[in-house]
Scaffold this motif. Structure first.
Motif, PDB file in Angstrom:
ATOM      1  N   PRO A   1       0.805  -1.225   0.000  1.00 16.59           N
ATOM      2  CA  PRO A   1       0.000   0.000   0.000  1.00 16.59           C
ATOM      3  C   PRO A   1       0.841   1.280   0.000  1.00 16.59           C
ATOM      4  O   PRO A   1       0.488   2.257  -0.670  1.00 16.59           O
ATOM      5  CB  PRO A   1      -0.819  -0.121   1.285  1.00 16.59           C
ATOM      6  N   ALA A   2       1.947   1.293   0.727  1.00 25.78           N
ATOM      7  CA  ALA A   2       2.830   2.467   0.733  1.00 25.78           C
ATOM      8  C   ALA A   2       3.495   2.649  -0.625  1.00 25.78           C
ATOM      9  O   ALA A   2       3.682   3.772  -1.095  1.00 25.78           O
ATOM     10  CB  ALA A   2       3.889   2.331   1.829  1.00 25.78           C
ATOM     11  N   GLU A   3       3.837   1.541  -1.285  1.00 26.05           N
ATOM     12  CA  GLU A   3       4.407   1.601  -2.627  1.00 26.05           C
ATOM     13  C   GLU A   3       3.398   2.174  -3.614  1.00 26.05           C
ATOM     14  O   GLU A   3       3.752   2.971  -4.501  1.00 26.05           O
ATOM     15  CB  GLU A   3       4.832   0.193  -3.062  1.00 26.05           C
ATOM     16  N   LEU A   4       2.147   1.780  -3.476  1.00 22.27           N
ATOM     17  CA  LEU A   4       1.078   2.301  -4.332  1.00 22.27           C
ATOM     18  C   LEU A   4       0.944   3.809  -4.153  1.00 22.27           C
ATOM     19  O   LEU A   4       0.855   4.566  -5.138  1.00 22.27           O
ATOM     20  CB  LEU A   4      -0.242   1.609  -3.978  1.00 22.27           C
ATOM     21  N   ALA A   5       0.923   4.268  -2.898  1.00 24.45           N
ATOM     22  CA  ALA A   5       0.827   5.707  -2.623  1.00 24.45           C
ATOM     23  C   ALA A   5       2.023   6.455  -3.192  1.00 24.45           C
ATOM     24  O   ALA A   5       1.879   7.542  -3.764  1.00 24.45           O
ATOM     25  CB  ALA A   5       0.723   5.935  -1.112  1.00 24.45           C
ATOM     26  N   LYS A   6       3.204   5.891  -3.049  1.00 23.83           N
ATOM     27  CA  LYS A   6       4.425   6.515  -3.583  1.00 23.83           C
ATOM     28  C   LYS A   6       4.336   6.687  -5.086  1.00 23.83           C
ATOM     29  O   LYS A   6       4.649   7.760  -5.627  1.00 23.83           O
ATOM     30  CB  LYS A   6       5.648   5.663  -3.238  1.00 23.83           C
ATOM     31  N   THR A   7       3.884   5.659  -5.782  1.00 19.13           N
ATOM     32  CA  THR A   7       3.781   5.705  -7.241  1.00 19.13           C
ATOM     33  C   THR A   7       2.864   6.832  -7.698  1.00 19.13           C
ATOM     34  O   THR A   7       3.196   7.602  -8.599  1.00 19.13           O
ATOM     35  CB  THR A   7       3.267   4.355  -7.777  1.00 19.13           C
ATOM     36  N   ARG A   8       1.712   6.956  -7.051  1.00 18.21           N
ATOM     37  CA  ARG A   8       0.748   7.983  -7.461  1.00 18.21           C
ATOM     38  C   ARG A   8       1.224   9.388  -7.094  1.00 18.21           C
ATOM     39  O   ARG A   8       0.990  10.347  -7.842  1.00 18.21           O
ATOM     40  CB  ARG A   8      -0.628   7.678  -6.867  1.00 18.21           C
TER      41      ARG A   8
ATOM     42  N   ILE B   1      -9.737  -2.406  -0.223  1.00 22.40           N
ATOM     43  CA  ILE B   1      -8.480  -3.100   0.051  1.00 22.40           C
ATOM     44  C   ILE B   1      -7.853  -3.626  -1.233  1.00 22.40           C
ATOM     45  O   ILE B   1      -6.628  -3.675  -1.369  1.00 22.40           O
ATOM     46  CB  ILE B   1      -8.704  -4.248   1.074  1.00 22.40           C
ATOM     47  N   ARG B   2      -8.681  -3.997  -2.203  1.00 24.15           N
ATOM     48  CA  ARG B   2      -8.137  -4.474  -3.482  1.00 24.15           C
ATOM     49  C   ARG B   2      -7.408  -3.352  -4.203  1.00 24.15           C
ATOM     50  O   ARG B   2      -6.400  -3.580  -4.875  1.00 24.15           O
ATOM     51  CB  ARG B   2      -9.258  -5.033  -4.354  1.00 24.15           C
ATOM     52  N   GLY B   3      -7.928  -2.141  -4.053  1.00 23.62           N
ATOM     53  CA  GLY B   3      -7.258  -0.994  -4.654  1.00 23.62           C
ATOM     54  C   GLY B   3      -5.904  -0.737  -4.023  1.00 23.62           C
ATOM     55  O   GLY B   3      -4.937  -0.407  -4.714  1.00 23.62           O
ATOM     56  N   LEU B   4      -5.824  -0.903  -2.702  1.00 24.41           N
ATOM     57  CA  LEU B   4      -4.552  -0.699  -1.999  1.00 24.41           C
ATOM     58  C   LEU B   4      -3.518  -1.760  -2.348  1.00 24.41           C
ATOM     59  O   LEU B   4      -2.313  -1.536  -2.226  1.00 24.41           O
ATOM     60  CB  LEU B   4      -4.777  -0.707  -0.488  1.00 24.41           C
ATOM     61  N   GLN B   5      -3.980  -2.928  -2.775  1.00 33.27           N
ATOM     62  CA  GLN B   5      -3.055  -4.020  -3.088  1.00 33.27           C
ATOM     63  C   GLN B   5      -2.951  -4.260  -4.601  1.00 33.27           C
ATOM     64  O   GLN B   5      -2.587  -5.360  -5.030  1.00 33.27           O
ATOM     65  CB  GLN B   5      -3.504  -5.310  -2.382  1.00 33.27           C
TER      66      GLN B   5
ATOM     67  N   GLY C   1       8.125  10.698   1.571  1.00 32.58           N
ATOM     68  CA  GLY C   1       7.574  10.154   2.808  1.00 32.58           C
ATOM     69  C   GLY C   1       7.014   8.757   2.614  1.00 32.58           C
ATOM     70  O   GLY C   1       7.222   7.862   3.445  1.00 32.58           O
ATOM     71  N   ALA C   2       6.299   8.573   1.492  1.00 28.52           N
ATOM     72  CA  ALA C   2       5.751   7.244   1.188  1.00 28.52           C
ATOM     73  C   ALA C   2       6.870   6.256   0.898  1.00 28.52           C
ATOM     74  O   ALA C   2       6.803   5.076   1.275  1.00 28.52           O
ATOM     75  CB  ALA C   2       4.803   7.334  -0.012  1.00 28.52           C
ATOM     76  N   HIS C   3       7.916   6.739   0.222  1.00 26.71           N
ATOM     77  CA  HIS C   3       9.066   5.883  -0.080  1.00 26.71           C
ATOM     78  C   HIS C   3       9.738   5.421   1.209  1.00 26.71           C
ATOM     79  O   HIS C   3      10.089   4.244   1.367  1.00 26.71           O
ATOM     80  CB  HIS C   3      10.054   6.655  -0.956  1.00 26.71           C
ATOM     81  N   LEU C   4       9.896   6.367   2.148  1.00 27.15           N
ATOM     82  CA  LEU C   4      10.509   6.020   3.430  1.00 27.15           C
ATOM     83  C   LEU C   4       9.628   5.057   4.203  1.00 27.15           C
ATOM     84  O   LEU C   4      10.122   4.109   4.814  1.00 27.15           O
ATOM     85  CB  LEU C   4      10.747   7.292   4.243  1.00 27.15           C
ATOM     86  N   LEU C   5       8.314   5.292   4.149  1.00 28.48           N
ATOM     87  CA  LEU C   5       7.374   4.399   4.840  1.00 28.48           C
ATOM     88  C   LEU C   5       7.406   3.000   4.238  1.00 28.48           C
ATOM     89  O   LEU C   5       7.158   2.015   4.929  1.00 28.48           O
ATOM     90  CB  LEU C   5       5.954   4.976   4.763  1.00 28.48           C
ATOM     91  N   ARG C   6       7.693   2.922   2.935  1.00 34.24           N
ATOM     92  CA  ARG C   6       7.795   1.607   2.295  1.00 34.24           C
ATOM     93  C   ARG C   6       9.161   0.984   2.522  1.00 34.24           C
ATOM     94  O   ARG C   6       9.283  -0.157   2.957  1.00 34.24           O
ATOM     95  CB  ARG C   6       7.530   1.703   0.790  1.00 34.24           C
TER      96      ARG C   6
END
Length: 323
Positions: free
Chosen positions: A46-53, A86-90, A293-298
């Protein structure tokens, strides 16, 4: 006569009993590294997904012209969960598993054999402790191998994660699943299309891999030398956390460039340097740190979990190999 017979039996007995292996096999290292990384990515996807967007939001647009859908990692995760579940997050998790096996199987599994082989060439002894230079070389080379092998999977994962039927950012690519993605890309761009952005991936994985295991090993050695933390999970978690921060700091710029190279349609960017130049010119230098921040969280939890799981998967493979 009996003495002679016994003496003749001695070399036969020694030859018949094979000595136990002293090092885990390359295949065992590959499997251990891949399993450890898959366990970690399940948690960090999920953190990787947020980072990408976040990295794709406002691509090549002036700051005042961008309407921000995602304002930060936690807001992005919450927004995606609210609208896509949850499917969207994964999204892209299955492809992420394959990529992690390819990348980390090489990066974590081949690091030690490459380091030992380099020490053999440079110092004449595989068990020589080596130097920072040999550790960085082993990390970078093993990472480049994994990056090349895993590049098509990361390309598909990036495109699947950037896609949103509700709140799209960047170029949108709809794929039903990984095999559908490969089929669409091949039909449109041929085999070359599957390896688009691999040069950026090599730069990214080389940079990250060159510091991940060296920092982890030196942090762990420092903790042990000064007896800061007793032997156990806390020591591995602390060394892993330090390693994760180092990886994220070194890799962020390359990661943003790679994400945009992978997700582009047509020939928006000719190469990683062109992407770097156009991004900085249009959005400013700090655009390369979008999603930090998302990258660090991932990367932080992912590195901690991967290296912690690695301790256990290596023990498991040693058990299966009779060590």
């Amino acid at each position: 006569m009996s003495q002679i017979s016994a003496d003749k039996d001695i070399p036969f007995t020694k030859a018949a009993i094979a000595p136990p292996p002293t090092q885990i096999s390359h295949l065992g290292s590959f499997i251990a590294g891949g399993l450890a990384a898959c366990g970690a990515v399940t948690v960090t996807n999920p953190a990787e997904l947020a980072k990408t967007r976040l990295q794709l939001q406002g691509e090549l647009a002036k700051g005042g012209q961008v309407k921000k859908i995602y304002t930060g990692v936690f807001q992005a995760i919450g927004t995606i969960f609210k609208h896509e579940g949850i499917r969207g997050l994964q999204r892209g998790l299955g492809t992420a598993y394959v990529y992690q096996i390819a990348l980390n199987g090489c990066r974590l599994g081949f690091y030690e054999p490459i380091r030992r082989g380099t020490n053999k060439i440079v110092y004449g002894d595989v068990d020589h402790p080596g130097s920072v230079a040999t550790a960085v070389w082993a990390g970078a080379f093993s990472g480049v191998l994994g990056g090349c092998l895993g590049s098509p999977f990361y390309l598909v994962k990036t495109r699947m994660q950037s896609y949103s039927p509700v709140l799209p950012v960047g170029t949108q690519h709809y794929y039903r699943h990984m095999f559908d993605a490969f089929g669409q890309i091949y039909r449109k761009d041929g085999a070359k299309g599957l390896f688009r952005g691999m040069d950026a991936a090599i730069m990214r994985t080389g940079a990250g891999s060159s510091v991940q295991l060296p920092i982890y090993n030196y942090a762990k050695a420092f903790i042990e030398k000064h007896d800061l933390i007793g032997d156990g999970p806390a020591k591995h978690l602390s060394a892993s956390a330090i390693s994760g921060f180092g990886v994220c700091t070194v890799m962020q710029v390359f990661d943003t460039v790679m994400t945009r190279m992978y997700n582009q349609s047509g020939q928006l960017y000719k190469n990683p340097f062109d992407c770097f130049y156009k991004t900085v010119k249009a959005e400013g230098f700090l655009a390369l740190y979008k999603g930090f921040g998302a990258h660090l969280l991932r990367v932080g939890p992912h590195t901690v979990l991967t290296l912690t799981f690695m301790e256990q998967t290596m023990k498991m493979m040693k058990y299966f190999e009779g060590m």
